[in-house]
Design a protein around this motif. Sequence first.
Motif, PDB file in Angstrom:
ATOM      1  N   ASP A 142       0.838  -1.202   0.000  1.00 23.91           N
ATOM      2  CA  ASP A 142       0.000   0.000   0.000  1.00 23.91           C
ATOM      3  C   ASP A 142       0.873   1.252   0.000  1.00 23.91           C
ATOM      4  N   TYR A 143       0.356   2.328  -0.647  1.00 22.72           N
ATOM      5  CA  TYR A 143       1.063   3.602  -0.703  1.00 22.72           C
ATOM      6  C   TYR A 143       0.122   4.723  -0.265  1.00 22.72           C
ATOM      7  N   LYS A 144       0.697   5.801   0.241  1.00 18.50           N
ATOM      8  CA  LYS A 144      -0.084   6.983   0.579  1.00 18.50           C
ATOM      9  C   LYS A 144      -0.247   7.852  -0.667  1.00 18.50           C
ATOM     10  N   TYR A 145      -1.499   8.072  -1.069  1.00 20.92           N
ATOM     11  CA  TYR A 145      -1.804   8.811  -2.294  1.00 20.92           C
ATOM     12  C   TYR A 145      -2.611  10.062  -1.946  1.00 20.92           C
ATOM     13  N   TRP A 146      -2.296  11.160  -2.608  1.00 21.70           N
ATOM     14  CA  TRP A 146      -2.923  12.441  -2.303  1.00 21.70           C
ATOM     15  C   TRP A 146      -4.314  12.552  -2.916  1.00 21.70           C
ATOM     16  N   ASP A 147      -5.269  12.997  -2.109  1.00 24.63           N
ATOM     17  CA  ASP A 147      -6.613  13.314  -2.606  1.00 24.63           C
ATOM     18  C   ASP A 147      -6.877  14.789  -2.328  1.00 24.63           C
TER      19      ASP A 147
ATOM     20  N   TYR B 130      -2.819  -2.106  -2.566  1.00 15.54           N
ATOM     21  CA  TYR B 130      -2.424  -3.037  -3.633  1.00 15.54           C
ATOM     22  C   TYR B 130      -3.443  -4.165  -3.728  1.00 15.54           C
ATOM     23  N   GLU B 131      -3.910  -4.450  -4.964  1.00 13.55           N
ATOM     24  CA  GLU B 131      -4.961  -5.453  -5.139  1.00 13.55           C
ATOM     25  C   GLU B 131      -4.582  -6.573  -6.102  1.00 13.55           C
TER      26      GLU B 131
ATOM     27  N   LYS C 172      -2.238  -3.309  -9.631  1.00 11.57           N
ATOM     28  CA  LYS C 172      -3.527  -2.641  -9.455  1.00 11.57           C
ATOM     29  C   LYS C 172      -3.645  -2.082  -8.032  1.00 11.57           C
ATOM     30  N   PHE C 173      -3.983  -0.790  -7.945  1.00 16.96           N
ATOM     31  CA  PHE C 173      -4.166  -0.132  -6.653  1.00 16.96           C
ATOM     32  C   PHE C 173      -5.541   0.541  -6.607  1.00 16.96           C
ATOM     33  N   ASN C 174      -6.119   0.586  -5.421  1.00 13.03           N
ATOM     34  CA  ASN C 174      -7.439   1.210  -5.259  1.00 13.03           C
ATOM     35  C   ASN C 174      -7.517   1.956  -3.936  1.00 13.03           C
ATOM     36  N   TYR C 175      -8.224   3.086  -3.961  1.00 14.81           N
ATOM     37  CA  TYR C 175      -8.606   3.702  -2.688  1.00 14.81           C
ATOM     38  C   TYR C 175     -10.076   4.113  -2.757  1.00 14.81           C
ATOM     39  N   THR C 176     -10.739   4.000  -1.609  1.00 10.82           N
ATOM     40  CA  THR C 176     -12.174   4.276  -1.530  1.00 10.82           C
ATOM     41  C   THR C 176     -12.450   5.192  -0.352  1.00 10.82           C
TER      42      THR C 176
ATOM     43  N   MET D 144      -6.190   2.454 -10.018  1.00 11.95           N
ATOM     44  CA  MET D 144      -5.080   2.784 -10.918  1.00 11.95           C
ATOM     45  C   MET D 144      -4.269   1.526 -11.201  1.00 11.95           C
ATOM     46  N   TRP D 145      -3.886   1.363 -12.474  1.00  8.66           N
ATOM     47  CA  TRP D 145      -3.042   0.251 -12.884  1.00  8.66           C
ATOM     48  C   TRP D 145      -1.646   0.823 -13.198  1.00  8.66           C
ATOM     49  N   ILE D 146      -0.639   0.345 -12.477  1.00  9.06           N
ATOM     50  CA  ILE D 146       0.696   0.938 -12.509  1.00  9.06           C
ATOM     51  C   ILE D 146       1.708   0.000 -13.152  1.00  9.06           C
ATOM     52  N   GLU D 147       2.504   0.538 -14.076  1.00 16.65           N
ATOM     53  CA  GLU D 147       3.653  -0.227 -14.568  1.00 16.65           C
ATOM     54  C   GLU D 147       4.730  -0.120 -13.492  1.00 16.65           C
TER      55      GLU D 147
END
Length: 300
Positions: A155-160, A171-172, A184-188, A210-213
């Motif tokens: 898991d990562y900290k993502y800015w909203d 991470y999913e 694949k990453f998701n936040y809800t 989000m799908w990340i390379e």
Amino acid sequence: MRKYINWVLIGLGAFLLVAAILASTWASGAVKKTPTDTNSTTHLSGTAAKLNPGTGEVEDLKVKATSFTKTDSNASTDDVVVFTNVTCLMVDAPGVDDCVEDKDDPNLVNIPEPDVFATDRYDGKAVKNGKFVPSDAEQKEGLVNKFPFDTEKKDYKYWDGMIGRTVPAKYEGTEKIHGLETYKFNYTLSDMDAEVVSGIDGKYSMDKTMWIEPKTGAIIKQEQHEVRTFANGDPLLDMNLAFTDAQVKSNASDAKDNVSSLNLITGTVPLIGFILGPILLLMGGALLLLSRGTGRRSAG
């Protein structure tokens, strides 16, 4: 002539060995950096149920969002890159431009003020430093517009920006997109207090995937469902947006090229150098010694 060949082998072997050492030490850090000459346009499309303030009715619209991102190379440094981003949300209809300057244009759904922020060129995290970001700009934290190089399965900290803080992007799993492996990453978020319209508080919800390379940290594909309501629960906006198919295909193609370049510099070059370099050095040295021994016997 044979003597020259010996020295060529020694020189080539030394060159390959030095190149391998540089590629495995210095080059890896030098190439895994966000570039400071980015000028990109990202296209999204979807649907929105939006309140029309003129009629008081909720309208169902086809919409398209265009995100314009540009780096400021003059303000950026070896370690920090400065970005300016503007995202324009328009009605998706034939003949409608990606963005307009006239805020009274009936096809314009929303265009916020330009967003200026700075991130670390290595790990992608926001830099809270007045040297790079104007004092009146929003001070961000965590990841903003990309993931770090060598993204991990965590898991990562993502800015909203709506709630003004980071949230855990979880991470999913992995997924192939146009033959490219992505993480694949998701936040809800659900019913968060937020300023849903300038000067008006309400509730905000977001489901973003989000799908990340992983090698470059680039966002290949993105989908989001955003809901905003007034404090009393009356609807304001219910929107589904995603990268267009063409955008996803372009992102995957660019990522494959970038990964190939990184693999060449950080993998192939060191491998060839460390294998062939010593072999050529030994061959050249051995042949040189043999030629000198032959020369002395001939002289005797």
